[in-house]
Design an enzyme around this catalytic site. Structure first.
Site, PDB file in Angstrom:
ATOM      1  N   ASP A  12       0.811  -1.221   0.000  1.00  0.00           N
ATOM      2  CA  ASP A  12       0.000   0.000   0.000  1.00  0.00           C
ATOM      3  C   ASP A  12       0.843   1.271   0.000  1.00  0.00           C
ATOM      4  OD1 ASP A  12      -2.258  -1.603   0.113  1.00  0.00           O
ATOM      5  OD2 ASP A  12      -2.234  -1.638   2.301  1.00  0.00           O
ATOM      6  N   LYS A  15       1.875   2.277  -4.994  1.00  0.00           N
ATOM      7  CA  LYS A  15       2.456   1.746  -6.226  1.00  0.00           C
ATOM      8  C   LYS A  15       1.530   1.988  -7.426  1.00  0.00           C
ATOM      9  CE  LYS A  15       2.739  -2.381  -4.343  1.00  0.00           C
ATOM     10  NZ  LYS A  15       2.399  -2.121  -2.938  1.00  0.00           N
ATOM     11  N   GLY A  39      -4.290  -4.325  -4.055  1.00  0.00           N
ATOM     12  CA  GLY A  39      -5.307  -3.321  -4.377  1.00  0.00           C
ATOM     13  C   GLY A  39      -4.586  -2.062  -4.790  1.00  0.00           C
ATOM     14  N   HIS A  40      -4.508  -1.809  -6.089  1.00  0.00           N
ATOM     15  CA  HIS A  40      -3.730  -0.670  -6.589  1.00  0.00           C
ATOM     16  C   HIS A  40      -4.672   0.415  -7.092  1.00  0.00           C
ATOM     17  CE1 HIS A  40      -0.009  -3.486  -7.177  1.00  0.00           C
ATOM     18  NE2 HIS A  40      -0.427  -3.406  -5.938  1.00  0.00           N
ATOM     19  N   GLN A 223       2.190  -6.023  -3.160  1.00  0.00           N
ATOM     20  CA  GLN A 223       2.619  -6.125  -1.759  1.00  0.00           C
ATOM     21  C   GLN A 223       3.895  -5.286  -1.551  1.00  0.00           C
ATOM     22  OE1 GLN A 223       1.607  -9.540  -3.241  1.00  0.00           O
ATOM     23  NE2 GLN A 223      -0.313  -8.574  -2.732  1.00  0.00           N
TER      24      GLN A 223
END
Ligand code: IMO
Ligand code: MG
Length: 423
Positions: A12, A15, A39-40, A223
């Site tokens: 988080d 990225k 989750g990007h 990650q």
């Protein structure tokens, strides 16, 4: 120029935003590990998109996105992402998306097992519940099902039968849960296979060929370094190599074809899930930064734990990833603070640790040693020029650069593409 973007903390780090920004200058963007535990978040023209399996460059219509063999793919989740884009008039063609036939498939029993294993663990990991750990376990145990298998009914049948024979025993006898019905899964996954087939290829050959034709590639880490299965805060980690080394095994591209590595770090630190976090804030500051930084998981919605910037941690990350450039994300979240701390060492039982400690007890109980800098207490949101930042904000960045011994090339001052300083 081929380069990797990794997270240097616990995931988080921003990225998604960085990759969306950087991918405007590359031809291909590649995911090489993890799955829909990621989750990007990307914000374009006032719209927020969250990508879990699709590379964060997918909104650049003329660029190619690749999901490499090292990723574990939940086909239902992938199709949902594609359908949601279609609903927004973004049709992802088979020219634009390539999926490795070698990538392993997340099956329904992986998802359920993820939750059941967590439920009986005394020391919970706090997984995302997406079946990631069990899927990678099966890959290593050599009973996994790969994307290419979904396109061959005979292979899928044999593999699924073998798996259910063992898994149903485990579900019934260990967890007192009903087993799975072969026909239901078989038909469901054959259907997924049909829909995904146009995208499936040998992604490693595709990528190497593109590189040989002088195309540029961005490898998108999911990650972060401290969630890496080898170098993270084990066992509170994910089940893949999220460090730069994961690129070679997870995309089939050799190290000789990688030119540089960029790390994304937050201007502070967050962690979602369980595990040691030496610089974690006490409650009041945690609430303040969580609210300001909207620190809620993009995948599970869980509140993220927040803390000060930890240079011991990030320094380690820089070493093992060979980081050549750093991007400091979410600087604006610190705008209101009177003073800001940076952790420069740990202390435990009278001993100082300048390097990230190997012993888990030290990591869990160490007291962080801080240096304190004055805050800037002026808004930085949306700023694009480093020299126009308040002097204290510049000093904070320059101090980090000195402690980390690496160039800070990007500073993010907001969630939109354009809220970015390039130095
Ligand atoms: P992005 O790519 C932050 C965490 C989970 C849990 C641990 C193991 O958005 O940075 P898993 O479901 O992978 O077995 O969970 O890893 N985790 C993440 N934390 N960002 C992520 O991805 C994460 N992916 C997994 O919270 O602690
Ligand atoms: Mg995330």
């Amino acid at each position: 120029m081929n380069f990797v973007v990794v997270g240097a903390q616990w995931g988080d780090e921003g990225k998604g935003k960085l990759i969306d920004f950087l991918s405007k200058d590359v031809d291909l963007t590649v995911r090489y590990q993890g799955g829909n535990n990621a989750g990007h978040t990307v914000v374009v023209d006032g719209k927020t998109y969250v990508f879990h399996l699709l590379p964060s460059a997918i909104l650049h219509r003329k660029k190619i996105c690749v999901i490499g063999n090292g990723v574990v793919i939940d086909p239902a989740a992938l199709l949902k992402e594609l359908d949601e884009l279609r609903a927004k008039n973004i049709d992802v063609t088979e020219k634009q998306l390539k999926i490795s036939g070698h990538a392993h498939v997340v099956m329904p029993y992986h998802r359920i097992l993820d939750g059941l294993r967590e439920s009986i663990r005394k020391n919970k990991i706090g997984t995302t519940g997406r079946g990631i750990g069990p899927c990678y376990s099966d890959k290593v145990a050599r009973c996994g099902i790969r994307m290419i298998d979904l396109l061959n009914p005979r292979i899928l049948k044999a593999k699924l039968e073998d798996n259910l024979r063992e898994k149903n025993e485990i579900f019934e006898k260990v967890y007192s849960q009903p087993g799975f019905e072969f026909d239901k899964i078989y038909n469901e996954y054959l259907k997924y296979g049909k829909r995904i087939a146009p995208y499936v290829c040998d992604a490693a050959l595709f990528l190497n060929d593109a590189i040989d034709r002088k195309k540029s590639v961005l490898f998108e880490g999911a990650q972060g370094t401290f969630l890496d299965i080898d170098f993270g805060t084990y066992p509170f980690v994910t089940s893949s190599n999220s460090i730069v080394g994961g690129v070679c095994s997870g995309a089939g591209v050799p190290p000789t074809k990688i030119d540089k590595v960029i790390a994304a770090v937050k201007a502070y630190t967050t962690r979602v899930g369980e595990g040691p976090f030496p610089t974690e804030f006490a409650t009041s500051l945690k609430d303040e930064i969580r609210a300001k930084g909207n620190e809620f998981g993009a995948t599970t919605g869980r509140p993220r734990r927040c803390g000060w910037f930890d240079s011991v941690l990030v320094r380690y990350s820089i070493v093992i990833n060979g980081i050549t450039e750093l991007a400091i994300m979410k600087l604006d979240v610190l705008d209101e603070l009177k003073t800001i701390k940076i952790c420069t060492a740990y202390e435990y039982r009278g001993k100082r640790y300048q390097d990230f400690p190997l012993d888990f007890e030290v990591l869990c109980k160490a007291k962080p040693i801080y240096e304190e800098l004055p805050g800037w207490q002026t808004p930085t949101e949306g700023m694009q020029d480093f020299n126009r930042l308040h002097v204290n904000a510049r000093r904070y960045i320059e101090r980090l650069e000195k402690l980390l011994k690496v160039r800070i090339k990007y500073v993010s001052t907001g969630s939109r593409r354009e809220d970015t300083i390039v130095r």
